[in-house]
Design an enzyme around this catalytic site. Sequence first.
Site, PDB file in Angstrom:
ATOM      1  CE1 TYR A 268     -34.539 -24.684  11.554  1.00 38.51           C
ATOM      2  CE2 TYR A 268     -33.275 -22.675  11.144  1.00 38.51           C
ATOM      3  CZ  TYR A 268     -33.330 -23.992  11.583  1.00 38.51           C
ATOM      4  OH  TYR A 268     -32.196 -24.606  12.030  1.00 38.51           O
TER       5      TYR A 268
ATOM      6  CB  SER B 212     -29.802 -10.802  12.144  1.00 40.53           C
ATOM      7  OG  SER B 212     -28.659 -11.306  11.499  1.00 40.53           O
TER       8      SER B 212
ATOM      9  CE1 TYR C 211     -32.950 -10.561   7.425  1.00 39.45           C
ATOM     10  CE2 TYR C 211     -30.559 -10.618   7.632  1.00 39.45           C
ATOM     11  CZ  TYR C 211     -31.806 -10.975   8.091  1.00 39.45           C
ATOM     12  OH  TYR C 211     -31.910 -11.728   9.232  1.00 39.45           O
TER      13      TYR C 211
ATOM     14  CE  LYS D  48     -34.374  -9.391  10.702  1.00 41.05           C
ATOM     15  NZ  LYS D  48     -35.657  -9.816  11.280  1.00 41.05           N
TER      16      LYS D  48
ATOM     17  CE1 TYR E 290     -33.420 -14.732  17.559  1.00 44.86           C
ATOM     18  CE2 TYR E 290     -33.969 -14.922  15.235  1.00 44.86           C
ATOM     19  CZ  TYR E 290     -34.366 -14.765  16.556  1.00 44.86           C
ATOM     20  OH  TYR E 290     -35.703 -14.666  16.825  1.00 44.86           O
TER      21      TYR E 290
ATOM     22  CG  ASN F  43     -29.563 -17.990  -0.455  1.00 45.52           C
ATOM     23  OD1 ASN F  43     -29.082 -18.038  -1.576  1.00 45.52           O
ATOM     24  ND2 ASN F  43     -30.775 -17.516  -0.201  1.00 45.52           N
TER      25      ASN F  43
ATOM     26  CG  LEU G 288     -22.105 -24.337   5.512  1.00 47.84           C
ATOM     27  CD1 LEU G 288     -21.515 -24.627   4.140  1.00 47.84           C
ATOM     28  CD2 LEU G 288     -21.001 -23.966   6.503  1.00 47.84           C
TER      29      LEU G 288
ATOM     30  N   GLY H 232     -19.853  -9.828   0.083  1.00 50.92           N
ATOM     31  CA  GLY H 232     -20.554  -9.443   1.316  1.00 50.92           C
ATOM     32  C   GLY H 232     -20.198 -10.305   2.516  1.00 50.92           C
TER      33      GLY H 232
HETATM   34  C1  UD1 Z   1     -26.240 -15.357   6.286  1.00 54.04           C
HETATM   35  C2  UD1 Z   1     -26.520 -13.919   5.944  1.00 54.04           C
HETATM   36  C3  UD1 Z   1     -26.942 -13.210   7.219  1.00 54.04           C
HETATM   37  C4  UD1 Z   1     -28.159 -13.888   7.808  1.00 54.04           C
HETATM   38  C5  UD1 Z   1     -27.862 -15.362   8.034  1.00 54.04           C
HETATM   39  C6  UD1 Z   1     -29.123 -16.085   8.429  1.00 54.04           C
HETATM   40  C7  UD1 Z   1     -25.121 -13.355   4.018  1.00 54.04           C
HETATM   41  C8  UD1 Z   1     -23.924 -12.602   3.518  1.00 54.04           C
HETATM   42  N1  UD1 Z   1     -25.347 -13.306   5.328  1.00 54.04           N
HETATM   43  O1  UD1 Z   1     -25.173 -15.414   7.228  1.00 54.04           O
HETATM   44  O2  UD1 Z   1     -27.223 -11.855   6.947  1.00 54.04           O
HETATM   45  O3  UD1 Z   1     -28.523 -13.282   9.019  1.00 54.04           O
HETATM   46  O4  UD1 Z   1     -27.378 -15.966   6.831  1.00 54.04           O
HETATM   47  O5  UD1 Z   1     -28.824 -17.394   8.810  1.00 54.04           O
HETATM   48  O6  UD1 Z   1     -25.837 -13.983   3.260  1.00 54.04           O
HETATM   49  N2  UD1 Z   1     -20.815 -20.949   2.758  1.00 54.04           N
HETATM   50  C9  UD1 Z   1     -20.189 -21.734   1.804  1.00 54.04           C
HETATM   51  N3  UD1 Z   1     -20.961 -22.329   0.834  1.00 54.04           N
HETATM   52  C10 UD1 Z   1     -22.326 -22.199   0.776  1.00 54.04           C
HETATM   53  C11 UD1 Z   1     -22.961 -21.398   1.771  1.00 54.04           C
HETATM   54  C12 UD1 Z   1     -22.190 -20.794   2.741  1.00 54.04           C
HETATM   55  O7  UD1 Z   1     -18.965 -21.881   1.803  1.00 54.04           O
HETATM   56  O8  UD1 Z   1     -22.959 -22.756  -0.133  1.00 54.04           O
HETATM   57  C13 UD1 Z   1     -19.996 -20.338   3.827  1.00 54.04           C
HETATM   58  C14 UD1 Z   1     -20.084 -18.813   3.858  1.00 54.04           C
HETATM   59  O9  UD1 Z   1     -19.105 -18.241   3.044  1.00 54.04           O
HETATM   60  C15 UD1 Z   1     -19.862 -18.551   5.361  1.00 54.04           C
HETATM   61  C16 UD1 Z   1     -20.495 -19.764   6.049  1.00 54.04           C
HETATM   62  O10 UD1 Z   1     -20.541 -20.779   5.066  1.00 54.04           O
HETATM   63  O11 UD1 Z   1     -18.492 -18.542   5.658  1.00 54.04           O
HETATM   64  C17 UD1 Z   1     -21.890 -19.510   6.561  1.00 54.04           C
HETATM   65  O12 UD1 Z   1     -22.699 -19.003   5.530  1.00 54.04           O
HETATM   66  P1  UD1 Z   1     -24.296 -18.835   5.691  1.00 54.04           P
HETATM   67  O13 UD1 Z   1     -24.885 -20.084   6.231  1.00 54.04           O
HETATM   68  O14 UD1 Z   1     -24.836 -18.321   4.407  1.00 54.04           O
HETATM   69  O15 UD1 Z   1     -24.450 -17.744   6.845  1.00 54.04           O
HETATM   70  P2  UD1 Z   1     -23.869 -16.235   6.927  1.00 54.04           P
HETATM   71  O16 UD1 Z   1     -23.303 -15.784   5.644  1.00 54.04           O
HETATM   72  O17 UD1 Z   1     -23.018 -16.166   8.132  1.00 54.04           O
END
Ligand code: UD1
Length: 336
Positions: free
Chosen positions: A10, A123, A147, A151, A175, A196, A198, A292
């Site tokens: 990506y 990261s 993970y 790093k 990042y 995984n 958002l 986490g």
């Molecule tokens: C995640 C990883 C981080 C990694 C990064 C890469 C975890 C705990 N952290 O960061 O180590 O470097 O991705 O991009 O996995 N959220 C929702 N619903 C969802 C998905 C996410 O509400 O289905 C919320 C999460 O709670 C968070 C925000 O959206 O508040 C961002 O989540 P996400 O995109 O997964 O990124 P990080 O958790 O910040």
Amino acid sequence: MIFVTGGAGYIGSHTCVELLNAGLDVTVFDNFSNSQPEALSRVQSIAGKQLRVVEGDIRDGVALQQALADSGAKAVIHFAGLKAVGESEAEPLRYYDNNVVGTMRLLEAMKATGVKQMVFSSSATVYGVPQFLPYTEQHPLSATNTYGQTKLAVESMLRDVHRSDPEWRFAILRYFNPVGAHPSGRIGEDPQGVPNNLMPFVAQVAVGRREFLNVWGNDYPTPDGTGVRDYIHVVDLALGHVKAVQFLEREAGCNAINLGSGVGHSVLDLVRAFERVSNRPVPFKVGPRRSGDIAESWANPALAKNLLGWSAMSDLNKLCADTWNWQTRNPNGYTG
Ligand code: UD1
């Protein structure tokens, strides 16, 4: 010539476009374990230029050294690695092998061929739970999952190598949350299985591939109770790598540098912006906090501005618009 490990991924693919646009030659070394050769075809058609591709695994020291020597590269951008937090908890040895041992093999190959400049994909996860915000590069380092540990381990390895021989030059790019896609809509994030992260999840809900978004917690001490993150456009991030390569050519040292926008947005901010831009509803349900997760994270991006002359250009609407453009043109990613 720049040697790019993980160049089909990506962030790697977007960086290859910007390297070619900047007039640099590129050799990609990738095992396509979580990416598609198709991404590199599209990179070349976007840039209107060719790059060299070597299929290989960074843990294969012999193949790596051969490819690096053949490329004639002066610098390496090292993206190759595994990045799923949950998977890293289930399969820690695989993560150490790919991320830590793989980077060791790469440093050995660089040493053997006399290539001593590397831009490394780190990261903001290395900051762990915030002791203050925004995070500066001086924030204490810690990791809450495997993970993140890999790093951190690579960051210390690079500092140790640099201390042993200051001719090595490292830019460790931390990042924040990379999102968005190339404005052409031809390359973007193509997560396998259920996303995984958002933004890709929201995009798949808007396009109708998933029914609703789970919002992981709305009882955080943030303005609307949902998690706040520093979302950074992948093309901005890619341009940061071009600046980092140019920086290493001018200046010695081993520097860790935040690549973030300096602005935090909540989950609901992002959902609303996506609905506006796509003109589609993004239904959601509030669920429990995800284990986490932290409440808030955003960067102090001053060092990137000072050292690299780089700052983020895109706002939340642009992040969503480019994600939506990619999603609608490629509803099933590269394989659709
Ligand atoms: C995640 C990883 C981080 C990694 C990064 C890469 C975890 C705990 N952290 O960061 O180590 O470097 O991705 O991009 O996995 N959220 C929702 N619903 C969802 C998905 C996410 O509400 O289905 C919320 C999460 O709670 C968070 C925000 O959206 O508040 C961002 O989540 P996400 O995109 O997964 O990124 P990080 O958790 O910040």
